[in-house]
Motif scaffolding. Sequence first.
Motif, mmCIF file in Angstrom:
data_model
loop_
_atom_site.group_PDB
_atom_site.id
_atom_site.type_symbol
_atom_site.label_atom_id
_atom_site.label_comp_id
_atom_site.label_asym_id
_atom_site.label_seq_id
_atom_site.Cartn_x
_atom_site.Cartn_y
_atom_site.Cartn_z
ATOM 1 N N ILE A 56 35.119 41.696 47.570
ATOM 2 C CA ILE A 56 34.242 40.968 48.481
ATOM 3 C C ILE A 56 35.167 40.102 49.342
ATOM 4 C CG2 ILE A 56 32.329 39.309 48.647
ATOM 5 C CD1 ILE A 56 31.547 41.985 47.339
ATOM 6 N N SER B 169 33.593 32.125 39.972
ATOM 7 C CA SER B 169 32.896 33.095 40.822
ATOM 8 C C SER B 169 33.846 33.709 41.829
ATOM 9 C CB SER B 169 31.742 32.428 41.557
ATOM 10 O OG SER B 169 30.819 31.914 40.634
ATOM 11 N N THR B 170 34.733 32.884 42.368
ATOM 12 C CA THR B 170 35.713 33.385 43.334
ATOM 13 C C THR B 170 36.554 34.484 42.700
ATOM 14 O OG1 THR B 170 35.776 31.177 44.295
ATOM 15 C CG2 THR B 170 37.554 32.668 44.886
ATOM 16 N N ASN C 67 34.681 37.698 42.507
ATOM 17 C CA ASN C 67 34.507 38.311 43.824
ATOM 18 C C ASN C 67 35.716 39.105 44.298
ATOM 19 O OD1 ASN C 67 31.912 37.818 44.978
ATOM 20 N ND2 ASN C 67 32.396 35.648 44.938
ATOM 21 N N ASP D 125 28.267 37.281 36.404
ATOM 22 C CA ASP D 125 28.546 35.873 36.702
ATOM 23 C C ASP D 125 27.442 35.002 36.112
ATOM 24 O OD1 ASP D 125 29.519 33.508 37.651
ATOM 25 O OD2 ASP D 125 29.744 34.178 39.727
ATOM 26 N N PRO E 271 25.973 38.933 40.742
ATOM 27 C CA PRO E 271 26.407 37.635 41.251
ATOM 28 C C PRO E 271 25.684 36.478 40.580
ATOM 29 C CG PRO E 271 25.296 38.922 42.961
ATOM 30 C CD PRO E 271 25.169 39.677 41.680
#
Length: 603
Positions: A409, A400-401, A404, A521, A440
């Motif tokens: 983000i 997820s990082t 982003n 995601d 997300p």
Amino acid sequence: MLDVHLSTSCRVYETFDHMKSFYLIKPYLLEKKFFILLGLACLIIVDFLQLCIPRIIKWTVDDLTAYRIDIRTLLIYALYIVGISILIGIFRYLWRRCLIGTSRRVEEGLRNRLFGHVQTLSASYFDKVKTGDLMAHATNDIQHIRMATGMGMVALTDAIVLGTAAIGFMAYINVKLTVFVLIPMPMIVLGARFFSKKMHRLYGEVQEAFSDLTEVVRERFAGIRIIKAYNRQQEAASRVEDVSKDYIGKNLSLVRITGSFFPMMVFFSNLSLAIVLFLGGRQTITFTITPGDFVAFISYLGLLTWPMMAIGWVTNLIQRGKASLDRIDKIIQTLPEIDDRPGEVILKRVKGPVVFKNVTFSYAPDVQESGLFSVLARIDINVDYGKILGIVGPPGSGKSTLLNLIPRIFDVSQGSIMLDGIDIRKLKVRDLRSRISFMPQEPFLFAGTIRENITLGNKKIKDAELIRAAEAAWIYDTITSFPKGFETLVGEKGIVLSGGQKQRVALARALLKDSSIMILDDPISQVDMETGDAIIKTIRSMAGHKTIIIVSHRLSAVRFADQIIALEKGRIIESGTHTQLMAQDKYYAKTFRLQEIEEEYAY
Ligand code: ADP
Ligand code: MG
């Protein structure tokens, strides 16, 4: 006394002048300049009208004690009082409207400005600052500023105008008596200052206790199903009782202070009254002042109590307002970490690859140099335009990082991400994000209709487009099964969607957006296998027209991808196509086979 009074007022004005954060409310004050001037004029008129009443009482008493008054004159005096009272009523209404109205305008302007600014701040800011604190700034601090501008202005003017004028009128009657009467007055000023400080502190504690109470109750209701399922009603009730007791305790300490405040003030003003009665009475006997003067003096004394209290109060009010304004200023001065830099490049249409060049990322910037705590380390990726990249890996591996980082983000700590050969930090943030549709991991729905949630309030979107997106996300049939269809309310006051339904609404939102890069995601983590496969099929059909980056814990969802990478502890441990990775027989191949067996059992 007069000196003390004036120097206090000057100090208060100086505080106003030297406030560096004053610029925040200045525009709203200037905007309402006319109303402020009108309001202050009305306020001063009211003050002087109030000062007229003791004069009329004096005339009446003097005439009465001299036995030279007739009924007609008495009636005229009475009518004067009626007339003055009506005028006071009208002007008081006017100043309230003008000055209190202005303070409301300041409040509104400041709140909008604060929200508008906080919205621009980067995601990392919201990781650092508690939402509750932001809410407190938006409510308490702004309320203090409103009070300081509205009531502060009123109390300050009253203290100065009514205070000096009342003292002036008293001195006009008799200077010596005035001096004696003013002796207890500093006690009122100091008392008001002391008590209002203490009351404010306690009031803050009461508010805090109240927000604790509401939060505890809210949370218990939100989690009512868990509480019931685990039979925790008793514990829930006793937790609420505890915070409720705390709240009442804080309230009682406040009552103790407010309860002793007024009696104290009344005591000091009665002390002045006793002095007038004794000394003034003696002067009346010796004919130094007339009986009318004596009575008028007592009335002026009554008028003086409020300005004295106001001096004590207003200094606190303004100091508090200033402290709040400084806190708001600090937020306004906070710049978004991720923002347009000068010389940004305008991005029209993406045609090139997404490239990660030796990207390292850490959530805590201070430890990034050591590289020890980096969530992602030395990531190299190249996805050509129109291709599909699949990302897999155990939970917490940084998937997820990584996603982003693409719409910024968060910004990379080291290395760079390039789009069409341009470092994304050189692109205009708005442009970059407008080219990306991002779904997300946690689907978030706003309280509103399903239509609003999919279109995010974009009214230009046509029904046909909306339906197409809903169909692609396999949520259309569910939506049409609701009596109100797309107009069905979700969230608070609306229906509760299941996790999988929420996820598909969020997916429809991402599919609706016309973009060059689609980032998903774990889009099918909460839907059944069959629907999941269908959704993946739609997503696949979009390749070629856009670059697709998809994270999935279900490996079968990414097996068709042009390129797959497996992350572990923030590092790429494997990369290649499905066939290549299967041949390597490491993490990917093992997990894939395991899931295959599971899926067979599921069918
Ligand atoms: P994945 O999506 O692969 O499960 P994440 O990217 O969500 O993994 O998380 C990777 C690591 O980063 C985890 O150790 C997680 O605790 C940490 N992390 C995620 N978000 C934040 C954040 N906002 N602040 C600090 N650490 C975070
Ligand atoms: Mg994740």
